[in-house]
Scaffold this active site. Structure first.
Site, short mmCIF file in Angstrom:
data_model
loop_
_atom_site.label_atom_id
_atom_site.label_comp_id
_atom_site.label_asym_id
_atom_site.label_seq_id
_atom_site.Cartn_x
_atom_site.Cartn_y
_atom_site.Cartn_z
N ILE A 55 1.01 -1.06 -0.41
CA ILE A 55 -0.01 -0.27 0.50
C ILE A 55 0.67 1.00 -0.35
CG2 ILE A 55 -1.99 -1.34 1.00
CD1 ILE A 55 -1.30 0.30 4.01
N TYR A 72 3.77 -8.71 17.22
CA TYR A 72 3.32 -7.58 15.39
C TYR A 72 2.24 -7.14 16.46
CZ TYR A 72 1.33 -6.34 11.37
OH TYR A 72 0.64 -4.92 10.27
N LYS A 112 1.93 -2.67 16.92
CA LYS A 112 1.16 -1.99 16.81
C LYS A 112 0.71 -0.59 17.37
CE LYS A 112 2.26 -2.21 11.84
NZ LYS A 112 2.62 -0.59 11.20
N SER A 155 -0.27 -8.33 -0.03
CA SER A 155 0.60 -7.50 0.30
C SER A 155 1.62 -8.57 0.37
CB SER A 155 0.32 -5.93 0.31
OG SER A 155 0.48 -6.73 2.20
#
Ligand SMILES: NC(=O)c1ccc[n+]([C@@H]2O[C@H](COP(=O)([O-])OP(=O)(O)OC[C@H]3O[C@@H](n4cnc5c(N)ncnc54)[C@H](OP(=O)(O)O)[C@@H]3O)[C@@H](O)[C@H]2O)c1
Ligand SMILES: *[C@@H]1O[C@H](CO)[C@@H](O)[C@H](O)[C@H]1NC(C)=O
Ligand SMILES: *[C@@H]1O[C@H](CO)[C@@H](O)[C@H](O)[C@H]1NC(C)=O
Ligand SMILES: *[C@@H]1O[C@H](CO)[C@@H](O)[C@H](O)[C@H]1NC(C)=O
Length: 318
Positions: free
Chosen positions: A48, A202, A206, A237
């Site tokens: 993105i 992860y 975030k 992605s």
């Protein structure tokens, strides 16, 4: 036979509408033009980040592709120029997993680029390991590298206000937690390498993005520099490129049907970067082009401040 065809038709139709409405999600509707403005997008050689860069270049911005690999960055540079029809696109090398690289990127940038109107902290990684500076990989890249980058560029953003910082976080931050003891002892959010542990780390990294946006907005009060964090959606992605083959096989049908493509996936980033009138929402979290409430742990003033101060020390700013 007729009934079977009818049922098939309804199923296909429903699936089509589901993909066009729910999966695709809201689109950024801003018509903003960016002639004379400069934007940095980190991690813009694929995913993105790349579609974000193409859209911003089409709007007339000077776009800096800040990527770690010269080869991948220069290939993307050619694609972004071609697809946007703009030649105001520049590749500058930046490895967020190496604080020396972040500093030399910033020096280079401040020397050569007079403006910075929008900083998009998009790069992210989903993989365990250590960065060159010995940080946990996801903590180091998703959080520390961007922390230092944002701080080194803050004066230039202030000189160009109204300006914005956009942090690409994730819905996964909802599962995040911050273990300050582990951070102090191991310079990492966690040490495990199993599937669930990597997912946890992860998510933790975030949560750091969301907390940082919260604290940064406070520190920027009284200026016209605003900042936003966001969940871009579930996107096809390269993010899961290091997952096992088995995971890829299991996930393929799900991602094919339920995940956005990268053009759909960059809409909330564009919304936060461009939408007129969202300045009063500085520090907040968005998804599907809409501001969202977050759990109290993601707007915990104490944790946000503590994380800010630890990170400042870790990257030699304090
Ligand atoms: N995909 C999803 O479903 C999803 C969901 C929620 C949030 N997000 C977030 O969206 C953002 C973009 O992800 P994506 O899905 O577009 O993933 P992607 O296709 O893997 O792109 C990630 C980009 O970050 C770059 N990057 C990684 N480590 C870097 C480093 N040390 N220095 C500089 N750049 C680095 C990558 O460069 P290389 O090609 O050189 O590795 C790549 O350009 C990430 O922050 C991710 O956490 C994605
Ligand atoms: C995003 O918003 C659109 C329009 O309001 C809605 O139709 C869609 O279901 C939403 N998608 C998600 C994933 O929330
Ligand atoms: C974005 O996140 C990074 C790392 O978590 C942080 O250093 C930076 O201040 C954040 N910026 C904004 C606008 O949230
Ligand atoms: C991750 O994937 C890349 C490209 O597929 C590969 O070159 C790299 O060695 C992998 N890293 C790990 C730790 O598996």
């Amino acid at each position: 036979m007729f009934i079977a065809l009818l049922v098939l038709g309804v199923v296909v139709g429903a699936a089509y509408i589901y993909r066009q409405v729910v999966v695709k999600g809201k689109q950024c509707t801003s018509k903003a033009k960016l002639n004379g403005k400069t934007v940095i997008v980190t991690g813009s050689n694929t995913g993105i980040g790349k579609t974000t860069a193409i859209d911003l270049a089409k709007r007339g911005a000077r776009v800096i592709l800040a990527c770690r690999s010269r080869q991948r960055g220069e290939a993307a540079l050619a694609d972004v120029k071609r697809e946007s029809g703009s030649n105001q696109v520049v590749f500058m090398q930046l490895d967020l997993g190496n604080l020396k690289s972040v500093r030399s990127f910033a020096e280079n940038y401040l020397r050569s680029e007079p403006r910075l109107d929008i900083l998009i902290n998009n790069a992210g990684i989903y993989m365990q390991g250590r960065t060159e500076d010995g940080f946990g990989m996801m903590f180091g890249i998703n959080h520390v590298g961007h922390f230092l980058l944002t701080n080194l560029l803050l004066d230039r953003l202030k000189e160009c206000q109204p300006s914005r910082v956009v942090n690409v976080s994730s819905l996964a931050h909802n599962f995040g937690k911050i273990d300050f003891e582990c951070l102090t002892n191991h310079r990492a959010l966690g040490l495990g390498t199993s599937f669930l542990e990597v997912l946890q780390i992860y998510s933790d990294s975030k949560l750091c993005n969301v907390l940082f946006t919260h604290e940064l907005a406070k520190r920027l009060q009284g200026t016209k520099v605003t900042c936003y964090s966001l969940h871009p959606g579930a996107i096809n992605s390269e993010l899961a490129r290091n997952a096992s083959t088995l995971t890829h096989i299991i996930m393929k049908p799900i991602t094919t049907f339920f995940f956005k493509n990268t053009v759909q996936g960059c809409q909330t980033t564009l919304h936060c970067a461009l939408q007129e009138g969202i300045e009063p929402l500085s520090g907040r979290y968005f998804s599907n082009c809409t501001v969202r409430e977050v759990y109290s742990k993601a707007k915990d003033d104490g944790a946000a401040k503590k994380l800010w101060e630890i990170t400042e020390r870790m990257c030699g700013l304090a």
